[in-house]
Motif scaffolding. Structure first.
Motif, mmCIF file in Angstrom:
data_model
loop_
_atom_site.group_PDB
_atom_site.id
_atom_site.type_symbol
_atom_site.label_atom_id
_atom_site.label_comp_id
_atom_site.label_asym_id
_atom_site.label_seq_id
_atom_site.Cartn_x
_atom_site.Cartn_y
_atom_site.Cartn_z
ATOM 1 N N ARG A 1 -10.415 37.942 -28.667
ATOM 2 C CA ARG A 1 -11.474 37.161 -29.294
ATOM 3 C C ARG A 1 -10.787 36.167 -30.209
ATOM 4 N N ILE A 2 -11.438 35.045 -30.434
ATOM 5 C CA ILE A 2 -10.878 34.023 -31.310
ATOM 6 C C ILE A 2 -11.863 33.778 -32.439
ATOM 7 N N SER A 3 -11.380 33.869 -33.663
ATOM 8 C CA SER A 3 -12.269 33.626 -34.788
ATOM 9 C C SER A 3 -12.454 32.125 -34.975
ATOM 10 N N CYS B 1 -9.645 29.556 -36.671
ATOM 11 C CA CYS B 1 -8.971 28.667 -35.710
ATOM 12 C C CYS B 1 -8.908 27.237 -36.241
ATOM 13 N N LEU B 2 -7.789 26.558 -35.971
ATOM 14 C CA LEU B 2 -7.567 25.216 -36.508
ATOM 15 C C LEU B 2 -8.213 24.123 -35.665
ATOM 16 N N GLY B 3 -8.703 24.479 -34.493
ATOM 17 C CA GLY B 3 -9.436 23.497 -33.699
ATOM 18 C C GLY B 3 -8.595 22.848 -32.607
ATOM 19 N N GLU B 4 -9.240 21.890 -31.934
ATOM 20 C CA GLU B 4 -8.667 21.281 -30.724
ATOM 21 C C GLU B 4 -7.302 20.640 -30.989
ATOM 22 N N SER B 5 -7.094 20.126 -32.204
ATOM 23 C CA SER B 5 -5.832 19.435 -32.485
ATOM 24 C C SER B 5 -4.657 20.419 -32.453
ATOM 25 N N CYS B 6 -4.910 21.710 -32.661
ATOM 26 C CA CYS B 6 -3.852 22.718 -32.480
ATOM 27 C C CYS B 6 -3.743 23.033 -30.990
ATOM 28 N N GLY B 7 -4.684 23.808 -30.493
ATOM 29 C CA GLY B 7 -4.760 24.039 -29.044
ATOM 30 C C GLY B 7 -3.550 24.718 -28.419
ATOM 31 N N ILE B 8 -2.701 25.340 -29.236
ATOM 32 C CA ILE B 8 -1.483 25.962 -28.691
ATOM 33 C C ILE B 8 -1.823 27.077 -27.697
ATOM 34 N N CYS B 9 -2.826 27.890 -28.050
ATOM 35 C CA CYS B 9 -3.187 28.996 -27.166
ATOM 36 C C CYS B 9 -3.640 28.493 -25.795
ATOM 37 N N VAL B 10 -4.289 27.318 -25.796
ATOM 38 C CA VAL B 10 -4.810 26.776 -24.538
ATOM 39 C C VAL B 10 -3.652 26.529 -23.568
HETATM 40 FE FE1 SF4 Z 1 -6.962 28.102 -32.678
HETATM 41 FE FE2 SF4 Z 1 -4.427 27.191 -32.405
HETATM 42 FE FE3 SF4 Z 1 -4.849 29.792 -32.799
HETATM 43 FE FE4 SF4 Z 1 -5.556 28.666 -30.451
HETATM 44 S S1 SF4 Z 1 -3.485 28.873 -31.263
HETATM 45 S S2 SF4 Z 1 -6.782 30.097 -31.668
HETATM 46 S S3 SF4 Z 1 -6.223 26.657 -31.136
HETATM 47 S S4 SF4 Z 1 -5.343 28.124 -34.216
#
Ligand code: SF4
Ligand code: ADP
Ligand code: ADP
Length: 607
Positions: free
Chosen positions: A57-59, A63-72
């Motif tokens: 699950r992602i809180s 979460c820092l939002g689309e500009s982070c997106g590292i997990c994606v």
């Molecule tokens: Fe959010 Fe970045 Fe963590 Fe993905 S990796 S859940 S975009 S903060």
């Protein structure tokens, strides 16, 4: 995270036993000890776990939002989407299926005496909206941890066009009739004679009239499981329209219907709204028909599978134009990078390739008193796309079977036995197999960069490669079936109704894929379709079939587009004009000045 962002995790894709939680290992907040990406079982939300391995699950708060997106980018299974919602979207969602699940923003508003159209891609929440309007889901306003309540919903929608409707719905005062999208499933749900199904729901005492108008009076004594797709589609329409409901919801009118049947169904729906003051709502991807049937249109946009937004209603003309343009004016919103253009091109002059097959006059009769097809002599050329138009049951498939040699003509002879790759109208690919294995079994080119660029890309197959064939939606099955057909090694590619169940963008992409494939591979294609936009975009020449369905068919010679369209539309008594802004074809009102003028000039399409 920025307030206007959402995190969506596709639980069908998240497979933590195979990835070792790459997403959480790299998530910046996680690395500083915060609990941004966690295991679902730690989320005190046991019902979400559902016996599956510990998915994530992602809180959305952390979460820092689309500009982070590292997990994606780290997720090997494409399971995560982090999306900044459009800034204009101040409101909370109407409904969210759960934490990190699909969210729907806005709802379409049914109106008495009017037909409300809904236009947008597949997977954007149209059916979800309808389930809300039918009272099947109490919308949770995005507060998925709370028990949804109608009081909260009514508070939220007070003063909007939906207030009265939702009040009646909550009070149990609304009857809703629905025509489901996938009519092929009806025989699994209902046994027995068609008339028994229809009589059981005939609350308006209208079965005789509606079945007569829709041209299915002749099949009502047959068992449901003997009907063709086009007959099932009309039976399903009739079963909804004979109900005595306040709100009728029609999820696609056109799949498997020919143009005449589409126009008749559209007129019947309009009449029920106008003459009986009913509320009708229609989802439709055939733009000529949507244009004809709807008074207003809600455009839907977003990110299929992640979130969808339903706009306030627009006039049908503006709604369709803005949708094609990719820019919504009132919302000041770009929904697509480039416009879909139906440029007003002169009809193609036809192809000049060498002859692939030449055939003399042919006759095929299925037996004494049964269907007979007469074919005029003609030729199909190398490297052309031949569009085939005409009503259902007129012998189009019979003609194709004569070319393959699978059927022998009664009179005449077909010399060449062509190797034909065939995509049938009713797709049967229900094997217990994954999409990638299925396609790899068809071509050695599977996975090559050429195949990916020419076929997998335009048909948007990447995201469904690992799915089972049996789990695919109608539009996904269609795209896999088109890919399977084009992947074969053949002299001639014959595609029967490739547009069925595709949304507008997918239609345009499928059209482009078919055209490009024939151009780049020196291939020849015959495409049967009833979406006039698609035929215009696709075909170099047209072959027109006419006659009396199920009795006698006549196949004309392949001719140029102008001549073919004129012949075909004259049979149907329909003329098209061009929209002034976008050049897209629109059906003229019967008897209007333009209609009369064009008929007099004999210009039914490229006026
Ligand atoms: Fe959010 Fe970045 Fe963590 Fe993905 S990796 S859940 S975009 S903060
Ligand atoms: P459309 O009708 O525009 O094709 P739907 O309303 O059927 O779209 O679905 C929109 C999204 O909602 C899809 O991504 C689908 O996976 C998701 N969805 C539908 N039903 C549920 C459910 N019961 N739980 C979670 N997600 C769902
Ligand atoms: P279309 O492709 O234009 O819908 P078809 O070529 O499939 O039309 O069918 C034309 C007519 O021939 C239909 O009435 C159909 O029922 C009939 N027909 C098709 N195949 C057979 C067959 N094997 N025996 C008898 N009639 C058939």
């Amino acid at each position: 995270m920025a307030e206007d962002s959402i995190a969506v995790v596709d639980l069908d894709r998240c497979q933590p036993d195979r990835c070792n939680y790459e997403c959480a290992n790299y998530c910046p907040p996680n690395r500083t000890g915060k609990e941004c990406i966690t295991k679902r079982s730690e989320a005190e939300d046991p019902e979400l776990l559902d016996g599956a391995p510990d998915q994530i699950r992602i809180s959305e708060e952390i979460c820092l939002g689309e500009s982070c997106g590292i997990c994606v980018t780290k997720c090997p299974f494409d399971a995560i989407e982090i999306i900044n919602l459009p800034g204009e979207l101040a409101e909370s969602p109407a409904h969210r299926y759960g934490e990190n699940a699909f969210g729907l923003y806005g709802l379409p508003a049914p109106q008495e005496g009017r037909v409300t159209g809904v236009l947008g891609p597949n997977g954007i929440g149209k059916s979800t909206a309808v389930r809300v309007l039918a009272g099947e889901i109490t919308p949770n306003l995005g507060r998925h941890r709370e028990e949804p309540s109608w009081e909260a919903v009514l508070d939220e929608y007070r003063g909007t066009a939906l207030q009265d409707y939702l009040e009646d719905l909550r009070g149990g005062k609304l009857d809703v009739a629905r025509k489901p999208q996938y009519v092929d499933r009806i025989p699994d749900q209902f046994d027995g004679r068609t008339i028994d199904l229809l009589s059981g729901v005939d609350e308006r005492d209208a079965v005789d009239e509606v079945t007569e108008r829709l041209g299915i009076a002749g099949v009502v004594d047959q068992d449901i499981d003997t009907l063709s797709g086009g007959e099932l589609q009309r039976v399903a329409l009739a079963a909804a329209l004979v109900r005595d409901a306040d709100f009728y919801f029609i999820d696609e009118i056109t799949p498997y219907l020919d143009i005449g049947q589409r126009v008749t169904a559209a007129r019947l729906i309009r009449e029920l709204a106008e003459e009986e003051d009913r509320s009708m709502m229609v989802i439709e991807h055939d733009l000529a028909i949507l244009d004809l049937v709807a008074d207003t249109v809600h455009v839907t946009y977003g990110e299929p599978g992640a979130f969808g937004v339903v706009t306030t209603p627009k006039s049908t003309r503006n709604g369709i134009n803005e949708y094609l343009d990719g820019y919504l004016e009132a919302e000041n919103m770009r929904i697509r990078q480039s416009a879909i253009r139906f440029e007003e091109h002169a009809p193609r002059q036809g192809s000049h390739g060498e002859t692939l097959v030449e055939y003399p006059a042919l006759t095929k009769s299925y037996g004494e008193g049964e269907f007979t097809l007469e074919v005029e002599p003609g030729e199909i050329r190398h490297n052309e796309v031949l569009g085939i138009v005409g009503p259902n049951g007129i012998g189009k498939s019979t003609f194709a079977e004569l070319l393959t040699g699978r059927l022998e003509p009664t009179d005449g002879e077909v010399d060449t036995r062509l190797d034909i790759a065939y995509k049938p109208q009713y797709i049967e690919i229900d094997q217990p197999m994954r999409v990638d294995a299925f396609l790899a079994s068809i071509t050695d080119d599977f996975g090559s960069s050429y195949w990916n660029t020419e076929i997998a890309g335009p048909l948007q197959l990447e995201r469904i490669m690992e799915q089972q064939l049996t789990d695919l939606s109608g539009g996904e099955r269609q795209r896999v079936a088109i890919a399977a057909c084009l992947s074969k090694d053949a002299d001639l590619y014959l595609l029967d109704e490739p547009s069925a169940f595709l949304d507008v963008e997918q239609r345009v992409q499928a059209t482009t894929a078919i055209r490009r494939y024939t151009e780049n591979n020196d291939a020849t294609a015959m495409v049967i379709d009833h979406d006039i936009y698609m035929i215009d975009l696709l075909a170099d020449r047209l072959q027109v079939f006419d006659g009396t369905p199920a009795e006698r068919g006549h196949a004309g010679q392949p001719v140029g587009m102008r001549e073919g369209m004129n012949e075909f539309l004259a049979n149907l008594d329909i003329t098209f004009r061009r929209d002034q802004n976008t050049g897209r074809p629109r059906i003229n009102k019967p008897g209007s000045q333009l209609d009369r003028k064009q008929k007099k000039q004999g210009e039914y399409y490229y006026a």
